[in-house]
Design an enzyme around this catalytic site. Structure first.
Site, short mmCIF file in Angstrom:
data_model
loop_
_atom_site.label_atom_id
_atom_site.label_comp_id
_atom_site.label_asym_id
_atom_site.label_seq_id
_atom_site.Cartn_x
_atom_site.Cartn_y
_atom_site.Cartn_z
N ASP A 194 43.17 39.96 43.78
CA ASP A 194 41.66 40.18 43.37
C ASP A 194 42.22 40.14 41.73
OD1 ASP A 194 39.46 40.84 42.04
OD2 ASP A 194 38.81 41.73 43.92
N HIS A 195 41.99 39.21 40.99
CA HIS A 195 42.24 39.29 39.50
C HIS A 195 41.59 40.36 38.56
CE1 HIS A 195 38.89 37.17 37.72
NE2 HIS A 195 38.94 36.54 38.53
N HIS A 242 35.19 41.91 43.41
CA HIS A 242 35.56 42.74 41.94
C HIS A 242 34.62 44.00 41.84
CE1 HIS A 242 37.30 38.82 41.52
NE2 HIS A 242 36.31 38.29 40.70
N LYS A 273 43.28 43.83 35.67
CA LYS A 273 42.92 44.04 34.40
C LYS A 273 43.31 45.49 34.07
CE LYS A 273 38.72 41.38 34.58
NZ LYS A 273 39.15 40.37 33.46
#
Lengths: 434, 507
Positions: free
Chosen positions: B194-195, B257, B199
């Site tokens: 899950d990009h 997200h 972060k």
């Protein structure tokens, strides 16, 4: 290799039979496997300190090659008893040498090469070769071999993860004799690391023969005569060899702490205005301090004009001074001074403090002081810094063993030297006055 | 003299963890993600010396490319980067290889195994492999099976599979996919990416909460009145209409997200900072989360769809006018909802989530609003006293802010709010790594902390099941309200908070 499964009891063999025996082992006994396709690790493991402490009855055996708290404590006690300066680090060669002058004949089982830190064995070396020189210079060469596989619960039982261990033990003369056979034992198709876990200025011909490029060399520039340490680093790096210096790796917390001070963009311009750099080190080994200074100078684009010895006065050792020129032509003064400490850290030349003074135009000077967690740095806090903008940080002590550092290197290394070390070593060698 | 632009002392210090020798195998290597994200991320790692010498990338796709074709295409796609770092690229490109593989064809997978063995010998990669499935989600299950059948996943410590989102389309499909994937290897081998978790500022939620003694004692229902989590985009559907029409904002953003941000914000303190402890706490808090009204979910959720907007100089099409979108589409481009978490820490504290496309600003943030002081001793300069707020800015202007009252200057004793501000840029200067750099490195390190575990994925899907079922079975009960492009969503979303006497934060 603690977490692994021994396929056989460690076997003592005549040295001449070792290569043929290992060939047979992998082709006949373990014929379904060619062994782990990982790397070879060759360790020069003199452990002079441990051997001398045991011989003189100051520590118990067996000889393992691993420095534990009891050994360090025994070494510190010996420093006092031998009349060495309190700032002498336990791993300094002076301690083992001084112990060598004392009588004693206590013996202990020699298990060097068979106690491998879990962090290293987790990388499954294909072949781990330990050279274990003995105090008795005339002792004949002995060799021990054993094959190992991971325990089933560590990973799937797969013979292609197996490896072997070879220990060559004997006097210095015997080590020379074993060299030719040892070269035969290093598989040419796998990366090879040579960990010179001893003084950098001992047995230069052995080091020369063992650490042949492209083998990756691991040294510790805090142990050995400073000029020899730095010259050897530079020479090897210039030859294109991948060199890793544990003394440089131990600078990590200092480099990180200094970088942190200048992370805020509002502070970064001050780096262009440095006028003075002072570094205090423990005892008389300046290499670590010089590497740090050289790294700073290299990163900030300073040009070295000259370097010289400084007389520290009564009771203090010689320091090193230098003058750099910044890229804008302004001068930067550098001083590295040895300071006495009550209890030294483990390695010679540990850093006590760093002071960097920046003088930006139309602003008050900025003084950055980094102090070692284990000691103060009062000397650096004196001299009018109270009138400057002060940024003071405490640098945490590294809490990783040599073996952990080594395991980190083995886990994913490079076949070239870290360019930051390459630049810093070359400059540090110039900083050390002749 | 020009000021130093970046911190020269910082160069080369980001080598905390060393990636073991290994081969990264990218399936779908001819696709966009490979040249837009994966290879640039790997090149960045290479330039930071975080990849070992014994490393290789094997691109796999159906196209009959050669190694050189693959290298040339990657170089073309990254022309600017390559031009800037030509020498480094030459070295990096030598690590790139290609093998035409269709994972549905057994003989291709056998050939892949042979090629990997050859690469192990050639590059000394020690049999360590990370398989990155950058393929259509429809092939995740069969792809894993093919790898398992070929024996390529048999050693859990030396093989890993990275799977892109979406992981399933609902609770049932996620369960099925988990069963398939887990039959091919151990859970520890599966890295569901899950990009958002890549972060820096999302990871900072953990550090801010658990490295500071001052926050955790007040991080609960006794002090926090409500939590708002926003992920706003200014862009429309762009070229993703085909995918977006079948997913919508709920599946595309909320289930993954926003839910990850929710989990990190609301989770309990892990006993240790290790992957399983953290993922267990995240899974537990998601299992305790529920829609504010599960029996009548339409009362706690608002859907919207952007319509025309902009201005005469820059008109913006409505969603239904976008290329590839059904003119009658009822796909939501905006969702707002209210959740509760039924545990001792959060009982009764509403969590408001919203996300949308074509909103006025691109930003993601978590805002914790604290309860008001029990007694108001001072008049507020603004009329009403302001509640303290902790604002965690995920993007842009990454950082955090704390809103609190101070004495307004002047002779009286009136209070007014001020903002204490922390900015990553101001404090650190250095840009953070792109999310894929961090996540790829972690996957190759075998560190699953920032990847979602099967129970987390399932808990997240289960949380939204009442809404998904409602959209499927009775969409009229959860209508899609139009909102003008570049506004803050439909007014119904404001009403959702107005019922609780609150307003969305206007960032």
């Amino acid at each position: 290799m603690a977490p692994q499964l021994t396929l056989q009891a460690p076997l003592q063999l005549p040295p001449s039979e070792v290569p043929a025996y290992l060939n047979r082992l992998w082709t006949d006994n373990l014929k379904d496997s060619s062994g782990a396709a990982t790397f070879t690790l060759v360790v020069w493991e003199p452990s002079w300190l441990q051997q001398q402490l045991i011989r003189t009855g100051r520590a118990d055996g067996p000889i393992t090659g691993l420095l534990n708290d009891q050994l360090l404590e025994a070494a510190r006690e010996a420093i006092g008893a031998l009349g060495l300066p309190a700032s002498t680090a336990p791993t300094a060669p002076d301690v083992a040498w001084a112990l060598g002058q004392l009588p004693g004949s206590h013996g202990a089982e020699d298990l060097r090469g068979q106690f491998v830190d879990r962090a290293i064995s987790a990388h499954q070396p294909r072949r781990l070769i330990t050279l274990a020189p003995t105090l008795a210079g005339d002792q004949q060469l002995e060799s021990t071999v054993a094959a190992y596989c991971p325990l089933p619960e560590e990973r799937g039982v797969s013979a292609d993860a197996c490896g072997d261990v070879v220990v060559l033990r004997g006097g210095m003369g015997a080590m020379q004799q074993g060299l030719a056979m040892l070269q035969e034992l290093i598989p040419s198709d796998l990366p090879c690391w040579v960990w010179w876990n001893g003084t950098m200025d001992e047995s230069p011909e052995l080091l020369e023969a063992l650490a042949v490029p492209p083998r990756r060399l691991v040294v510790d520039s805090s142990i050995g005569e400073p000029r020899r340490c730095l010259d050897l680093l530079v020479q090897r790096i210039e030859q294109g060899q991948a060199v890793n210096d544990l003394n440089w790796l131990r600078l990590r917390t200092w480099r990180e702490s200094l970088a942190m001070v200048f992370d805020p963009p509002c502070r970064q311009s001050a780096l262009d205005q440095v006028v003075q750099l002072d570094i205090d080190v423990e005892g008389q080994h300046p290499v670590k301090g010089l590497l740090l200074a050289a790294w700073i100078a290299d990163r900030l684009g300073w040009h070295l004009l000259n370097s010289f010895w400084i007389d520290g006065g009564a009771g203090e050792g010689r320091g090193i001074g230098a003058e750099f020129q910044r890229s804008d032509g302004q001068s930067v003064q550098f001083r590295l001074m040895p300071v006495p400490v009550g209890v030294s850290k483990m390695h010679p030349g540990a850093l006590v403090g760093l002071r960097l003074i920046c003088a930006p135009p139309q602003r008050p000077p900025l003084c950055v002081i980094l102090c070692s967690e284990s000691g103060g740095c009062m000397r650096l806090e004196a001299g009018g810094v109270a009138s400057m903008e002060l940024a003071e940080e405490v640098v945490p002590l590294p809490n990783e063993s040599e073996e952990m550092e080594m395991a980190r290197l083995l886990g994913g290394g490079h076949d070239s030297t870290n360019p930051l070390l390459a630049s810093a070593a070359a400059l540090a060698a110039k900083l050390l006055p002749n | 003299m020009a000021a130093t632009q970046t911190n020269p002392l910082r160069v080369g210090l980001r080598q905390e963890r060393v990636i073991s020798p290994q081969c990264l195998v990218i399936f779908g290597a001819s696709g966009d993600l490979t040249h837009r994200k994966l290879i640039p991320a790997l090149f960045e790692l290479f330039r930071q010396r975080r990849l070992p010498t014994e490393f290789s990338v094997l691109g796999c796709a159906r196209r009959p490319w050669s190694d050189d074709d693959f290298r040339n295409r990657m170089a073309e796609a990254m022309a600017d980067e390559v031009k800037q770092h030509q020498s480094a690229w030459q070295q990096f490109a030598a690590c790139l290889f290609y093998e035409p593989v269709d994972l549905q064809q057994d003989e291709d997978v056998v050939r892949l195994g042979t090629r990997l063995e050859a690469l192990d010998r050639q590059r000394a990669t020690r049999g360590n492999r990370t398989f990155y499935l950058s393929v259509s989600p429809a092939f995740y299950g069969s792809g894993c099976r093919a790898l398992a059948n070929a024996g390529l996943l048999k050693d859990p410590s030396r093989s890993r599979v990275v799977i892109e989102k979406p992981f399933g389309t609902d609770y049932g499909s996620a369960q099925s996919l988990n069963r398939v994937v887990q039959s091919c290897g151990k859970e520890s081998q599966i890295f569901r990416i899950d990009h958002y978790l890549g972060k820096e500022t999302v990871q900072n939620i953990l550090v801010l909460r658990f490295a500071n003694a001052i926050f955790e004692p007040i991080w609960n229902r006794n002090y926090i009145a409500n939590v708002q989590i926003t992920a706003a985009e200014t862009v429309g559907v762009e070229e993703r209409a085909g995918y977006y029409e079948t997913s919508g904002a709920l599946r595309d953003m909320v289930q993954n997200h926003l839910t990850q941000m929710l989990a990190l914000t609301a989770m309990e303190t892990p006993g240790h900072f290790d992957p399983e402890s953290i993922r267990s706490e995240k899974a537990k808090v998601l299992q305790a989360a529920r829609l504010a009204n599960e029996d009548e979910p339409w009362k706690c959720c608002v859907r919207g769809q952007y319509s025309r907007g902009g201005n005469p100089a820059n008109p913006m099409a409505g969603y239904r006018e976008e290329p590839g979108v059904n003119p009658e589409s009822t796909t939501e481009t905006y969702v707002a909802m209210k959740l509760f978490i039924d545990n001792w820490r959060w009982q009764g504290v509403p969590f408001y989530l919203r996300t949308g496309k074509r909103l006025p600003k691109r930003l993601s943030e978590v805002v914790l609003t604290f309860r008001k002081a029990p007694v108001q001793l001072f008049d507020a300069a603004g009329g009403t006293p302001t509640a303290n707020q902790l604002v965690l800015r995920i993007q842009p202007d990454e950082g955090a802010g704390f809103v609190f009252d101070v004495k307004a200057p002047g002779s009286g004793m009136r209070s007014r709010p001020v903002d204490m501000h922390f900015s990553y840029d101001e404090s650190f200067g250095e840009p953070s790594d792109e999310g894929y750099v961090r996540l790829l490195a972690d996957a190759m390190l075998g560190d699953p902390t920032l990847f979602t575990r099967s129970d987390e994925v399932e808990a997240a899907w289960r949380l939204y099941t009442p809404l998904l079922e409602l959209i499927e079975d009775a969409p009229h009960q959860l209508p899609v309200y139009p909102y003008e492009a570049r506004t803050w969503g439909p007014s119904a979303a404001d009403n959702l908070l107005a019922e609780d006497g609150l307003m969305w934060r206007r960032p």
